[in-house]
Design an enzyme around this catalytic site. Structure first.
Site, short mmCIF file in Angstrom:
data_model
loop_
_atom_site.label_atom_id
_atom_site.label_comp_id
_atom_site.label_asym_id
_atom_site.label_seq_id
_atom_site.Cartn_x
_atom_site.Cartn_y
_atom_site.Cartn_z
N ASP A 69 0.86 -1.18 0.00
CA ASP A 69 0.00 0.00 0.00
C ASP A 69 0.90 1.24 0.00
OD1 ASP A 69 0.97 0.13 2.53
OD2 ASP A 69 -0.95 -0.10 3.54
N SER A 70 0.28 2.41 -0.01
CA SER A 70 1.07 3.62 -0.20
C SER A 70 1.55 4.24 1.10
CB SER A 70 0.21 4.66 -0.92
OG SER A 70 -0.83 5.09 -0.05
N GLY A 71 1.02 3.76 2.20
CA GLY A 71 1.30 4.41 3.49
C GLY A 71 0.25 5.43 3.86
N GLY A 72 -0.55 5.84 2.88
CA GLY A 72 -1.54 6.89 3.13
C GLY A 72 -2.52 6.52 4.24
N PHE A 73 -3.08 5.34 4.16
CA PHE A 73 -4.10 4.95 5.14
C PHE A 73 -3.54 4.97 6.55
CE2 PHE A 73 -6.39 1.78 7.67
CZ PHE A 73 -7.68 2.27 7.57
N ASP A 114 -2.61 8.33 -1.40
CA ASP A 114 -3.90 8.99 -1.39
C ASP A 114 -4.21 9.55 -0.01
OD1 ASP A 114 -4.08 6.53 -0.17
OD2 ASP A 114 -6.13 6.16 -0.79
N GLN A 120 -11.30 7.50 -4.31
CA GLN A 120 -11.80 7.97 -3.03
C GLN A 120 -13.15 8.66 -3.26
OE1 GLN A 120 -10.78 7.39 -0.01
NE2 GLN A 120 -8.67 6.65 -0.22
N GLY A 162 -10.84 4.06 1.14
CA GLY A 162 -11.63 4.90 2.03
C GLY A 162 -12.93 4.28 2.47
N ASP A 176 -8.20 -7.38 0.82
CA ASP A 176 -7.22 -7.65 1.87
C ASP A 176 -7.86 -7.30 3.20
OD1 ASP A 176 -6.77 -4.59 1.50
OD2 ASP A 176 -5.73 -5.09 3.35
N CYS A 199 -12.36 -28.83 6.19
CA CYS A 199 -11.27 -27.96 5.77
C CYS A 199 -9.99 -28.77 5.61
CB CYS A 199 -11.06 -26.85 6.81
SG CYS A 199 -9.66 -25.77 6.47
N CYS A 233 -6.89 -27.61 5.65
CA CYS A 233 -5.68 -26.95 6.16
C CYS A 233 -4.96 -27.83 7.16
CB CYS A 233 -6.00 -25.58 6.75
SG CYS A 233 -6.52 -25.59 8.48
N CYS A 255 -6.72 -28.13 10.65
CA CYS A 255 -7.91 -28.99 10.70
C CYS A 255 -7.58 -30.45 10.43
CB CYS A 255 -8.95 -28.48 9.70
SG CYS A 255 -9.65 -26.89 10.20
N HIS A 306 -5.48 -21.69 9.73
CA HIS A 306 -6.86 -22.03 9.39
C HIS A 306 -7.63 -20.82 8.87
CE1 HIS A 306 -10.87 -23.49 9.22
NE2 HIS A 306 -11.23 -22.43 9.92
#
Lengths: 371, 371
Positions: free
Chosen positions: A95-99, A149, A191, A218, A268, A306, A308, A311, A337
């Site tokens: 990501d850009s770091g903005g958030f 952003d 945004q 956003g 994500d 499952c 995994c 499990c 899991h």
């Protein structure tokens, strides 16, 4: 221009805007729709890359803001880049770091030039601009990088969000001018807060730039869930159909189904690892607290259906025991899991889109108005 | 009688009493000498059974005292026993709980019948006897179980240690009378503090009982290192040559080499996982603190000659970064390496015994008087 990237739509749902596709990157393919686990500090918490691979994860997110503070992009670059540093040879997105600047930092000031904030690590003042974010992301070396952003809070006035969204667009142009590496795809971010008109304008502007991918940012910042769905529904039709679409920070079952129905491809969320550290398991749409007394003597698998590692090998009673003993292995086993659960959930949706059974299988997660 | 157990000596060192052998158990073979990792609460801290298998570990120790308190042997038994509960299908050894009662508990009273102590978990008074320890270990279901012994502190007077050692022998007889399962081998424990005569008497008494294995206990409780070596050197010649020998709680490089030179086969120690949680790596005989500033920009493998997952995939700089970020994955990766290091150290000694090069390769760890 970028090289090594492409997005191919493979199947469309007849009743919704859901789609299945392949997003090719220099480090491999991402079959969409797909949940992307979060590896904030160049590791998905408590999980090795080998264990992560086995969950079915393909694209992994790392956070530019956190990596800039520790260990710093210079060390990552000298280590051979993020893939080699964290031993993940599959696709990575930063990501850009903005958030994070907007959600975590104190003492920040926003100007046209960029953002100044106090490092929570050592108190030092840091100046982050579109150019600096891209330079850091170029140094980190992820396959997909994000435009810097401004992420307005919720609630925020129309005028404030309009100013912020226009600035985000000017910052995107500066990001594009700064971006140096053709082996990294720079995604733009739509945004516009909860205002359909602002979202519309932003999406239309971005679509004209022919970017290699588009994100919706956003959202999931405190607004009601119905507004997220409405924002996504209104935004996706304005984005180019031949580019991947990524809804940032979203990863609950319902939110993903709703967004996929609107034509989103990538997600994500920190939820699988964060829930694990609180002793919670995601099981077929539910959330269970394994510290609950009823699991102490439950000798069945966490989820018998499952595949995994957790499990396949351990009982609910064992996980309960590890949690009661404060054994860190509990967090590893629950993270394995939970990540598998969300990745496989998006994989199941992908198969349903191919089979024409998306609404039949997943329609109960959708509002009646969606289709 | 036990079934499914045997010890075969395969090679003897010409200059010391070191030996290489095979200890067969119902859950597989243990090639000796061998370091045994500690899985106190039915897990080796931060490491999955799959990762543990890859370290080369064969026999794993679990602690009866801790498992009795949490989750309780009844839950483990109903889960199908310790192997199934913790998903480790290799050999397991449980200690008797004696050492923990004497080292961890407050408010304990020792009588001929047994020991009464306050549970550190819920404050409840618990009465542990030889019969109770064996019943718990029968329920847990490890391959090797240990006699309930009294472990005197250091320093302690000759008379006190003599009383304690004689009681330990009477307790052993009660353990043997109580033991129910032929698929579990009950090892006796030689006590006697730092007094050669008491150790001698205890070893000679135990040797007559034709047990399936023998442990040397009550060492590494604060006495000088030279005394440990002397105790071990004086004890092993009195033990039957056709039975495995286990030195309890010992696992540094030097202590293991010295004990192997005296004819010991098995070791356990929490050191690899405990050091990992403090950011330390065991590398070819040394101990490194990965938090040290010099590792921040060291992009080489932790140990280029080590085949473990950590060394094959990650740099010292990455481990340093994880530690500085307080990421739990650091403990997993360092534990994997540290366990591998000590297991492979004993494996290398085993190969050297076969090759007749034990003293040439490992003699620098031994006192000149040893051989």
């Amino acid at each position: 221009m970028t090289t090594g990237f492409s997005f191919t739509c493979q199947a469309l749902c007849c009743k919704t805007k859901a789609r299945a596709g392949i997003f090719a990157t220099p480090h491999g393919l991402v079959e969409t729709p797909r949940f992307m686990p979060v590896g904030t500090l160049a590791n998905v918490k408590t999980v090795t890359p080998e264990q992560l691979r086995a969950t079915g994860a393909q694209l992994v997110l790392a956070n530019t803001y956190h990596l800039h503070l520790q260990p710093g992009e210079d060390i990552v670059a000298r280590a051979g880049g993020l893939h080699r540093f964290m031993a993940w040879d599959g696709p990575i997105l930063t990501d850009s770091g903005g958030f994070q600047v907007f959600s975590l930092s104190e003492m920040r000031t926003i100007a046209e030039e960029g953002v100044t904030f106090r490092s929570p690590r050592d108190g030092q003042m840091i100046h982050l601009t579109p150019e600096r974010s891209i330079a850091i992301q170029n140094a980190l070396g992820a396959d997909v990088i994000m435009a810097f952003d401004e992420c307005p809070p919720y609630p925020a006035s129309y005028d404030n969000v309009m100013d912020s969204t226009e600035r985000t667009y000017r910052w995107l142009k500066r990001c594009l001018a700064e971006h140096q590496r053709s082996d990294q795809a720079l995604f733009g971010i739509v945004q516009g807060g909860v205002y359909p008109e602002l979202r519309h304008n932003a999406a239309a502007q971005l679509a004209q730039l022919d970017l290699p991918g588009y994100a919706i940012g956003g959202v999931s910042v405190g607004e009601p869930a119905e507004l997220i769905e409405a924002i996504v529904q209104a935004t996706t039709p304005l984005l180019p159909p031949d580019k991947p679409r990524y809804l940032m920070g979203v990863g609950t079952y319902r939110e993903m189904v709703q967004a996929i129905a609107a034509g989103v491809d990538l997600f994500d969320c920190v939820i699988p690892t964060r829930l694990a550290r609180h002793g919670n398991a995601l099981v077929q749409g539910d959330r269970w607290n394994l510290r609950n007394a009823k699991f102490r003597e439950d000798f069945t698998a966490l989820d018998a259906s499952c595949a995994c590692y957790t499990c396949q090998n351990f009982s609910r009673a064992y996980l309960s025991h590890l949690l009661r003993s404060q054994e860190l292995l509990a967090y590893t086993l629950l993270s394995i899991h939970n990540i598998t659960e969300l990745v496989q959930f998006t994989q199941a949706i992908r198969r349903a889109i191919f089979n024409g059974s998306f609404t039949a299988e997943f329609g109960h997660w959708l509002s009646a108005s969606t289709y």
